[in-house]
Design an enzyme around this catalytic site. Structure first.
Site, PDB file in Angstrom:
ATOM      1  N   GLN A  25       0.805  -1.219   0.000  1.00 22.28           N
ATOM      2  CA  GLN A  25       0.000   0.000   0.000  1.00 22.28           C
ATOM      3  C   GLN A  25       0.839   1.270   0.000  1.00 22.28           C
ATOM      4  O   GLN A  25       0.342   2.329  -0.370  1.00 22.28           O
ATOM      5  CB  GLN A  25      -0.945   0.001   1.199  1.00 22.28           C
ATOM      6  CG  GLN A  25      -2.023  -1.071   1.103  1.00 22.28           C
ATOM      7  CD  GLN A  25      -3.009  -1.000   2.239  1.00 22.28           C
ATOM      8  OE1 GLN A  25      -2.835  -1.635   3.275  1.00 22.28           O
ATOM      9  NE2 GLN A  25      -4.069  -0.234   2.068  1.00 22.28           N
ATOM     10  N   HIS A 125       0.877  -9.287   4.856  1.00 25.55           N
ATOM     11  CA  HIS A 125      -0.259  -8.397   4.671  1.00 25.55           C
ATOM     12  C   HIS A 125      -0.669  -8.435   3.197  1.00 25.55           C
ATOM     13  O   HIS A 125      -0.652  -7.431   2.501  1.00 25.55           O
ATOM     14  CB  HIS A 125       0.085  -6.978   5.131  1.00 25.55           C
ATOM     15  CG  HIS A 125      -1.103  -6.102   5.367  1.00 25.55           C
ATOM     16  ND1 HIS A 125      -1.234  -5.291   6.482  1.00 25.55           N
ATOM     17  CD2 HIS A 125      -2.231  -5.890   4.633  1.00 25.55           C
ATOM     18  CE1 HIS A 125      -2.371  -4.627   6.419  1.00 25.55           C
ATOM     19  NE2 HIS A 125      -2.995  -4.970   5.302  1.00 25.55           N
ATOM     20  N   ASN A 169      -1.998 -10.693   8.721  1.00 26.18           N
ATOM     21  CA  ASN A 169      -2.970  -9.621   8.861  1.00 26.18           C
ATOM     22  C   ASN A 169      -4.260 -10.009   8.151  1.00 26.18           C
ATOM     23  O   ASN A 169      -4.256 -10.323   6.955  1.00 26.18           O
ATOM     24  CB  ASN A 169      -2.448  -8.320   8.250  1.00 26.18           C
ATOM     25  CG  ASN A 169      -3.480  -7.209   8.345  1.00 26.18           C
ATOM     26  OD1 ASN A 169      -3.650  -6.590   9.384  1.00 26.18           O
ATOM     27  ND2 ASN A 169      -4.211  -6.964   7.252  1.00 26.18           N
ATOM     28  N   GLU A 170      -5.348 -10.015   8.898  1.00 27.18           N
ATOM     29  CA  GLU A 170      -6.689 -10.218   8.338  1.00 27.18           C
ATOM     30  C   GLU A 170      -6.757 -11.395   7.363  1.00 27.18           C
ATOM     31  O   GLU A 170      -7.054 -11.223   6.173  1.00 27.18           O
ATOM     32  CB  GLU A 170      -7.180  -8.938   7.659  1.00 27.18           C
ATOM     33  CG  GLU A 170      -7.310  -7.758   8.603  1.00 27.18           C
ATOM     34  CD  GLU A 170      -7.936  -6.530   7.941  1.00 27.18           C
ATOM     35  OE1 GLU A 170      -8.264  -6.601   6.742  1.00 27.18           O
ATOM     36  OE2 GLU A 170      -8.091  -5.507   8.624  1.00 27.18           O
ATOM     37  N   TYR A 310     -13.465  -1.804  12.138  1.00 28.81           N
ATOM     38  CA  TYR A 310     -13.980  -0.624  11.457  1.00 28.81           C
ATOM     39  C   TYR A 310     -15.493  -0.461  11.591  1.00 28.81           C
ATOM     40  O   TYR A 310     -15.982   0.657  11.717  1.00 28.81           O
ATOM     41  CB  TYR A 310     -13.612  -0.683   9.968  1.00 28.81           C
ATOM     42  CG  TYR A 310     -12.123  -0.614   9.730  1.00 28.81           C
ATOM     43  CD1 TYR A 310     -11.475   0.609   9.641  1.00 28.81           C
ATOM     44  CD2 TYR A 310     -11.368  -1.776   9.607  1.00 28.81           C
ATOM     45  CE1 TYR A 310     -10.101   0.678   9.424  1.00 28.81           C
ATOM     46  CE2 TYR A 310      -9.993  -1.713   9.399  1.00 28.81           C
ATOM     47  CZ  TYR A 310      -9.374  -0.487   9.313  1.00 28.81           C
ATOM     48  OH  TYR A 310      -8.014  -0.416   9.121  1.00 28.81           O
ATOM     49  N   GLU A 389      -5.557  -1.948  14.004  1.00 28.53           N
ATOM     50  CA  GLU A 389      -6.063  -1.019  12.985  1.00 28.53           C
ATOM     51  C   GLU A 389      -7.418  -0.498  13.426  1.00 28.53           C
ATOM     52  O   GLU A 389      -8.258  -1.264  13.897  1.00 28.53           O
ATOM     53  CB  GLU A 389      -6.244  -1.670  11.607  1.00 28.53           C
ATOM     54  CG  GLU A 389      -4.975  -2.015  10.864  1.00 28.53           C
ATOM     55  CD  GLU A 389      -5.264  -2.588   9.484  1.00 28.53           C
ATOM     56  OE1 GLU A 389      -6.357  -2.311   8.924  1.00 28.53           O
ATOM     57  OE2 GLU A 389      -4.414  -3.328   8.968  1.00 28.53           O
ATOM     58  N   TRP A 435      -5.191   3.432  11.780  1.00 31.84           N
ATOM     59  CA  TRP A 435      -5.085   3.123  10.350  1.00 31.84           C
ATOM     60  C   TRP A 435      -5.661   4.325   9.605  1.00 31.84           C
ATOM     61  O   TRP A 435      -6.827   4.648   9.782  1.00 31.84           O
ATOM     62  CB  TRP A 435      -5.859   1.865   9.968  1.00 31.84           C
ATOM     63  CG  TRP A 435      -5.656   1.584   8.509  1.00 31.84           C
ATOM     64  CD1 TRP A 435      -6.420   2.014   7.454  1.00 31.84           C
ATOM     65  CD2 TRP A 435      -4.562   0.862   7.932  1.00 31.84           C
ATOM     66  NE1 TRP A 435      -5.894   1.604   6.272  1.00 31.84           N
ATOM     67  CE2 TRP A 435      -4.735   0.892   6.524  1.00 31.84           C
ATOM     68  CE3 TRP A 435      -3.452   0.194   8.442  1.00 31.84           C
ATOM     69  CZ2 TRP A 435      -3.853   0.279   5.643  1.00 31.84           C
ATOM     70  CZ3 TRP A 435      -2.587  -0.414   7.564  1.00 31.84           C
ATOM     71  CH2 TRP A 435      -2.786  -0.365   6.181  1.00 31.84           C
ATOM     72  N   GLU A 442      -5.456   1.929  -1.537  1.00 27.11           N
ATOM     73  CA  GLU A 442      -6.478   1.286  -0.718  1.00 27.11           C
ATOM     74  C   GLU A 442      -7.111   0.117  -1.469  1.00 27.11           C
ATOM     75  O   GLU A 442      -8.311   0.074  -1.754  1.00 27.11           O
ATOM     76  CB  GLU A 442      -7.526   2.316  -0.278  1.00 27.11           C
ATOM     77  CG  GLU A 442      -8.550   1.844   0.721  1.00 27.11           C
ATOM     78  CD  GLU A 442      -7.971   1.156   1.933  1.00 27.11           C
ATOM     79  OE1 GLU A 442      -8.569   0.150   2.362  1.00 27.11           O
ATOM     80  OE2 GLU A 442      -6.931   1.598   2.459  1.00 27.11           O
ATOM     81  N   TRP A 443      -6.230  -0.838  -1.868  1.00 31.14           N
ATOM     82  CA  TRP A 443      -6.639  -2.088  -2.492  1.00 31.14           C
ATOM     83  C   TRP A 443      -7.561  -1.871  -3.701  1.00 31.14           C
ATOM     84  O   TRP A 443      -7.223  -1.120  -4.583  1.00 31.14           O
ATOM     85  CB  TRP A 443      -7.219  -3.028  -1.425  1.00 31.14           C
ATOM     86  CG  TRP A 443      -6.294  -3.205  -0.262  1.00 31.14           C
ATOM     87  CD1 TRP A 443      -6.486  -2.805   1.024  1.00 31.14           C
ATOM     88  CD2 TRP A 443      -4.975  -3.791  -0.288  1.00 31.14           C
ATOM     89  NE1 TRP A 443      -5.387  -3.101   1.797  1.00 31.14           N
ATOM     90  CE2 TRP A 443      -4.445  -3.711   1.031  1.00 31.14           C
ATOM     91  CE3 TRP A 443      -4.186  -4.392  -1.283  1.00 31.14           C
ATOM     92  CZ2 TRP A 443      -3.184  -4.195   1.374  1.00 31.14           C
ATOM     93  CZ3 TRP A 443      -2.929  -4.875  -0.948  1.00 31.14           C
ATOM     94  CH2 TRP A 443      -2.441  -4.777   0.360  1.00 31.14           C
TER      95      TRP A 443
END
Length: 485
Positions: A25, A125, A169-170, A310, A389, A435, A442-443
């Site tokens: 990123q 990530h 991560n995630e 989030y 995050e 974050w 952003e992906w």
């Protein structure tokens, strides 16, 4: 009269304040110093995959501007910086070690330590070497073993100076958005392949934990090992409608418990098997990829748990009569590539509930975070937790050299107070990472969605501290959230 939620509130002593980023990123330099393509380099070239046709070729140019960015962290009073190392930079194509790639992260670690900022490394990530994706990616068991090779390379090179290590991560995003829904790289839409990928990701996690323990990564040696998950909070849209209640259970299983259960209980929940009955990957049920001993490896004890949070959602089972613009996300401009369902076998919608939303069209309710943290303690006996995050996308405007992002500041403030609420209820939360440090790639939303507490002009690479960043610097310096008007 000032309400309790507006008063100044202090965090526990030694609470850790930081900010987070991820390699693809921010780094750019995708073909420099021996780095080879990742799955995201490849996916970003698929027509329609990324909003506006963006890619991470340059991103924030952090690879060349790293000292400048560390100086920004110092201005923000960060005690720790959470970043990920890039597998394609360190073991290009998943093969031999590339010393130039390791050297970059060694310089970064030294720069951080010189600034008295503790490095916090995430080993994965989402940027898998494309060569490994072409061999099956995370649906191949072999990738878990290649992950161990890469992870130990990083650990052996940097553990003399780095104490905090996160494996993944995630993994929900890597697995289900990557292999079930196709929203993320590699863009595969193959149903329960997402669960197969999740299992191999978690197997890789457990194998790395065990290998690093054997190399001295223990609390007694000052080292901390963990994983970062992105659990959600889901409620039935209509608690009196059995279909909504049951679908909420299914989504909780496919998003949260698919990781909670193997990590903390060494098993997969029975209802996950029932909910995916009849769905196959390569003509076989996903359970065929779970081999004897795997769950014992996956459930290796952790020192910490990272939580990225989030938003939550209300869940309504289909069929459900609702206007399209009353479904969350329906108003959001996205890329042109058709996407699948990241929840295999689950047909549902996420209706609006009237809560305020971020510009990403995520509903806001800080109580969700408190509920999540207390659930992890009460149901799973989670180890010490760090919020690794938390943040929000809003459309920022630079005016006279400033960014007045009051909405983002308010979002972070509310979620810090929600974290304190959990701490006061006895949950062991030890730190918070905003974050993101920088606006970045952003992906699938490219550069259109800004999450940073530092604004980046992607044409000039100029950095500008936003009001939220200046406020966060004060919070970190004083270990408290100040009173709000």
């Amino acid at each position: 009269m000032t309400t309790s939620t507006q008063q100044s509130r202090t965090f526990p002593e030694n609470f850790l304040w930081g900010a987070a980023t991820a390699s693809y990123q921010i780094e750019g330099a995708v073909d420099e110093d021996g780095r080879t393509p990742s799955n995201w380099d490849t996916f970003s070239r698929v027509p329609g995959a990324i909003l506006n046709g963006d890619n991470g070729d340059v991103a924030c140019d952090h690879y060349h501007r790293m000292p400048e960015d560390v100086a920004l962290m110092k201005r923000l009073n960060l005690a720790s910086y959470r970043f990920s190392t890039a597998w394609p930079r360190i073991r290009p194509d998943g093969g031999k070690v590339n010393q130039a790639g390791l050297d970059f992260y060694s310089r970064l670690v030294d720069e951080l330590l010189e600034a008295e900022i503790a490095p916090w490394i995430t080993l994965y990530h989402w940027d898998l070497p494309q060569a490994l994706e072409e061999q099956g990616g995370w649906t191949s068991r072999d990738t878990a073993y290649r992950f161990v090779e890469y992870a130990t390379t990083v650990y052996d090179a940097l553990s003399d100076r780095v104490d905090n290590w996160t494996t993944l991560n995630e993994p929900w995003c890597s697995a289900f958005l990557g292999y079930s829904g196709g929203q993320h790289a590699p863009g595969r839409q193959e149903g329960v392949a997402g669960i197969v990928a999740a299992h191999h990701l978690m197997l890789g996690h457990g194998l790395v934990v065990n290998e690093l323990r054997s190399r001295g990564a223990t609390p007694e040696n000052g080292k901390s090992l963990g994983i970062t998950l992105n659990p959600t909070v889901v409620d039935p849209y209509d608690a009196d409608r059995p279909e909504d209640v049951d679908m909420t259970r299914r989504i909780d299983g496919l998003h949260n418990r698919v990781f909670f259960e193997p990590l903390f209980r060494g098993k997969y929940a029975d209802d996950l098997t029932t909910d995916t009955e009849g769905l196959t990957f390569q003509s076989r049920p996903w359970q065929d990829w779970v081999l004897e001993g795997d769950l014992e490896v996956i459930s290796a004890p952790l020192d910490v748990l990272g939580i990225n949070f989030y938003f939550g959602n209300a869940i309504a089972a289909k069929p459900f009569e609702i206007e399209p613009d009353q479904v969350l996300g329906s108003r959001l401009v996205h890329s042109d590539l058709p996407r699948g369902n990241p929840y295999p076998g689950a047909g549902f919608v996420t209706p609006r509930t009237g809560r305020a939303t971020t510009a990403r069209d995520w509903e806001i309710d800080p109580v969700w975070l408190t509920r999540l943290l207390t659930r992890l303690r009460d149901e799973y006996g989670a180890p010490p937790i760090y919020i690794t995050e938390n943040g929000a996308y809003y459309d920022d405007v630079v005016e006279d050299g400033a960014v007045h992002d009051t909405a983002r500041l308010d979002y972070i403030d509310q979620h810090l107070r929600a974290t304190l609420d959990a701490i006061e209820q006895g949950v062991d939360v030890r730190g918070y990472f905003a974050w993101s440090l920088l606006d970045n790639f952003e992906w699938s939303y490219g550069y259109a969605h800004r999450f940073g507490i530092v604004h980046v002009d992607f044409e000039t690479q100029e950095r500008t501290l936003k009001d939220s960043g200046l406020w966060f610097a004060d919070v970190a310096a004083n270990n408290r959230v100040p009173a709000r008007p």
